[in-house]
Design an enzyme around this catalytic site. Structure first.
Site, PDB file in Angstrom:
ATOM      1  N   ASP A 260       1.177  -0.946   0.262  1.00  4.77           N
ATOM      2  CA  ASP A 260      -0.162  -0.134   0.109  1.00  4.77           C
ATOM      3  C   ASP A 260       0.828   1.569  -0.118  1.00  4.77           C
ATOM      4  O   ASP A 260       2.119   0.760   0.125  1.00  4.77           O
ATOM      5  CB  ASP A 260      -0.797   0.304   1.678  1.00  4.77           C
TER       6      ASP A 260
ATOM      7  N   ASP B 108       1.302   5.074   1.931  1.00  3.68           N
ATOM      8  CA  ASP B 108       1.235   6.134   1.993  1.00  3.68           C
ATOM      9  C   ASP B 108       2.163   7.375   2.210  1.00  3.68           C
ATOM     10  O   ASP B 108       3.117   7.463   1.508  1.00  3.68           O
ATOM     11  CB  ASP B 108       1.938   5.748   3.434  1.00  3.68           C
TER      12      ASP B 108
ATOM     13  N   ASP C 157      10.445   3.887  12.421  1.00  2.00           N
ATOM     14  CA  ASP C 157      11.453   2.829  13.339  1.00  2.00           C
ATOM     15  C   ASP C 157      12.877   2.126  12.571  1.00  2.00           C
ATOM     16  O   ASP C 157      13.973   2.368  13.577  1.00  2.00           O
ATOM     17  CB  ASP C 157      10.399   1.457  13.664  1.00  2.00           C
TER      18      ASP C 157
HETATM   19  P1  ATP Z   1       3.817  -3.510   4.752  1.00  2.00           P
HETATM   20  O1  ATP Z   1       4.769  -3.522   4.049  1.00  2.00           O
HETATM   21  O2  ATP Z   1       3.661  -4.441   5.931  1.00  2.00           O
HETATM   22  O3  ATP Z   1       2.917  -2.257   5.118  1.00  2.00           O
HETATM   23  P2  ATP Z   1       5.221  -0.511   6.136  1.00  2.00           P
HETATM   24  O4  ATP Z   1       7.226  -0.545   6.444  1.00  2.00           O
HETATM   25  O5  ATP Z   1       5.042   0.253   5.232  1.00  2.00           O
HETATM   26  O6  ATP Z   1       4.969  -2.549   5.321  1.00  2.00           O
HETATM   27  P3  ATP Z   1       3.542   0.417   8.269  1.00  2.00           P
HETATM   28  O7  ATP Z   1       2.849  -0.127   9.288  1.00  2.00           O
HETATM   29  O8  ATP Z   1       2.408   0.066   6.577  1.00  2.00           O
HETATM   30  O9  ATP Z   1       4.446  -1.426   7.568  1.00  2.00           O
HETATM   31  O10 ATP Z   1       4.539   1.036   8.240  1.00  2.00           O
HETATM   32  C1  ATP Z   1       4.484   2.639   7.189  1.00  2.00           C
HETATM   33  C2  ATP Z   1       5.733   2.883   8.088  1.00  2.00           C
HETATM   34  O11 ATP Z   1       5.173   3.798   9.232  1.00  2.00           O
HETATM   35  C3  ATP Z   1       6.906   2.695   8.201  1.00  2.00           C
HETATM   36  O12 ATP Z   1       6.642   2.451   7.582  1.00  2.00           O
HETATM   37  C4  ATP Z   1       7.389   3.678   9.123  1.00  2.00           C
HETATM   38  O13 ATP Z   1       7.623   4.220   8.845  1.00  2.00           O
HETATM   39  C5  ATP Z   1       6.308   3.574  10.172  1.00  2.00           C
HETATM   40  N1  ATP Z   1       6.188   3.199  11.117  1.00  2.00           N
HETATM   41  C6  ATP Z   1       5.191   1.622  11.139  1.00  2.00           C
HETATM   42  N2  ATP Z   1       5.185   1.091  11.767  1.00  2.00           N
HETATM   43  C7  ATP Z   1       5.836   2.248  13.331  1.00  2.00           C
HETATM   44  C8  ATP Z   1       6.337   1.731  14.753  1.00  2.00           C
HETATM   45  N3  ATP Z   1       5.460   1.153  14.895  1.00  2.00           N
HETATM   46  N4  ATP Z   1       7.329   2.794  14.986  1.00  2.00           N
HETATM   47  C9  ATP Z   1       7.818   4.294  14.130  1.00  2.00           C
HETATM   48  N5  ATP Z   1       7.207   3.963  13.192  1.00  2.00           N
HETATM   49  C10 ATP Z   1       6.500   3.172  12.442  1.00  2.00           C
HETATM   50 MG    MG Z   2       2.592  -0.320   4.678  1.00  2.00          MG
END
Ligand code: ATP
Ligand code: MG
Length: 455
Positions: free
Chosen positions: A75, A77, A151
């Site tokens: 997805d 963001d 993170d």
């Molecule tokens: P995925 O491929 O699972 O979507 P993602 O990295 O996009 O992985 P998300 O949970 O969608 O994970 O979160 C989007 C972004 O928000 C992450 O890339 C990170 O920058 C930030 N983020 C998410 N969870 C946390 C957390 N627990 N602490 C700090 N930053 C976070």
């Molecule tokens: Mg994501």
């Protein structure tokens, strides 16, 4: 005088020049090589509209990471310096969500672009619980603050679709290239703020086939118990993400090695000690990975039904040995497995009932008589149960010809089903010979039967 001048000169020579304000690194499209055509046009649209209104806006997080390494993002963001109240009126279908930290869902048909305002640091200690977990963070900030709050370095990359530039404050592009998962800031503090980050470290390591930087890795085993303080529903969501990272078994092993499984997957100690069980789960998760790779959906109940099956199967057999009939034995075994799981991380009731149905149906495949098959096919979990039977056949727990017959049946239309069922040999049932037969069989059995069903 001269002495003084020389002294000043020498002291200037040895006084370190104050550090230049180090800005972020900026990567051009030739350097990061993100193919703009692979970026969601809706995410581009959100950035463009915000920028046209004078705001900063970037695609951020997992999507940028995945695009740089050539994976398809799940997805998209967007992060911006516009507040939710400023974002919402700019789009036809946008709603503000969240209470703790408000963000905006901009909706385009089936695609939702999660658009959040740059966050600032949680400065106030009162906003964390006694373990350091962040309870409230409401402050908006600048891009740089937002990057520091993320993170891992490889998750703190910002892509501007207009200039096609990637902005990187934490050397994330280098880490991504070298396949290193590195936390931003002090690892222990960041895990205390949010223990789920420990699981995320494992997930990104497995997903990207990366190593975890030693400082990022070091405190995890010691802090594993902090997962106990995380709400169960969040753990459950994260467990599904772990299992759908595309490299599920590797991820489970990493989690187990750190002792992080205790609060998620309590069955893992037994599983890793038994080769047959491991084979079953390994095969099930390999199929999960290939579904993920081809963009197919995953069902949490099917996944957990597979993970808990070795334990259900063992208990099922034990209860039968104690004299319980198969259906009752599977119900008792299901209760046991689900309550063991529930003590660590309960599975939602609706998933539990699907899992029970999938397991229960396994007891019927080799026992059901032809007339009851029609009713069985109407059950909502029939298809999933037949898929599950294939997992068992793959490890030779059931006959693969039988499993294929059920698969053919599940895939067939009504006419084909009638024929398949008519041609099926009656199930071998314990005690069937003792039952009085209601009618005598005709001499040419299968031919007569298939004809009969045609009439
Ligand atoms: P995925 O491929 O699972 O979507 P993602 O990295 O996009 O992985 P998300 O949970 O969608 O994970 O979160 C989007 C972004 O928000 C992450 O890339 C990170 O920058 C930030 N983020 C998410 N969870 C946390 C957390 N627990 N602490 C700090 N930053 C976070
Ligand atoms: Mg994501």
């Amino acid at each position: 005088m001269l002495k003084q001048t020389i002294k000043n000169f020498v002291s200037r020579l040895f006084t370190p020049t104050p550090p230049r304000p180090t800005g972020p690194q900026r990567y051009t499209v030739e350097q990061h090589r993100i193919d703009r055509r692979l970026v969601s046009r809706h995410a581009i649209k959100v950035c463009e509209v915000l920028q046209q209104h004078g705001f900063e806006a970037y695609v951020v997080g997992g999507a940028v990471r995945d695009l740089i390494v050539g994976l398809e993002p799940k997805d998209f963001d967007v992060a911006t310096n516009a507040t939710p109240e400023q974002i919402r009126p700019l789009f036809r279908r946008a709603r503000i969500i969240g209470r703790r930290f408000k963000l905006v869902h901009v909706v385009f048909g089936y695609e939702v672009i999660e658009t959040s305002t740059f966050r600032a640091d949680a400065k106030d200690e009162e906003l964390t619980d006694e373990h350091g977990r962040i309870l409230r963070d409401n402050d908006y900030g600048q891009l740089e603050d937002d990057a520091r709050r993320r993170d891992f370095t490889l998750n703190a990359l910002y892509y501007d679709p207009t200039t096609e530039t990637v902005v990187d404050y934490h050397n994330g592009v280098e880490d991504l290239k070298n396949r290193v998962v590195r936390i931003i800031g002090d690892a222990e503090t960041r895990y205390r703020e949010d223990p789920v980050r420990m699981l995320r470290a494992m997930r990104f390591a497995a997903k990207l086939d990366a190593t975890i930087d030693p400082d990022t890795h070091a405190p995890i085993a010691k802090l594993a118990d902090l997962l106990e303080n995380v709400p169960e529903s969040r753990l459950f969501d994260e467990s599904i993400k772990l299992l759908s990272c595309g490299n599920a078994m590797a991820c489970l092993r990493l989690i187990h090695a750190e002792g992080l499984h205790q609060n998620l997957f309590p069955f893992m100690d037994e599983l890793l000690a038994n080769e047959d069980d491991l084979n079953f789960v390994d095969n099930a998760l390999a199929r999960t990975d290939s579904r993920v790779r081809t963009g197919k959906s995953l069902s949490p109940s099917f996944l957990f039904a597979a993970l808990l099956w070795p334990s259900v199967r063992e208990k099922w057999q034990a209860y039968q040995k104690q004299g319980q009939p198969p259906a009752q034995a599977i119900a008792s075994a299901s209760d046991d497995a689900l309550s063991q799981q529930g003590r660590a991380m309960p599975i939602q009731k609706r998933f539990q009932s699907d899992m029970r149905e999938i397991w229960f149906t396994q007891t019927r495949f080799d026992r059901v008589n032809n007339r009851a098959i029609w009713r069985m096919m109407e059950q909502p979990r029939f298809r999933a149960s037949v898929d599950f039977l294939q997992l068992r056949a793959a490890v030779k727990e059931v006959d693969s010809v039988d499993a294929q017959w059920w698969m053919d049946l599940a895939n067939a239309d009504t006419d084909q089903r009638t024929t398949l069922i008519a041609d099926r040999l009656p199930p071998k049932r314990a005690g069937a010979a003792k039952r009085p037969r209601r009618r005598t069989r005709r001499p040419q059995r299968s031919a007569a039967r298939s004809q009969a069903s045609d009439e």
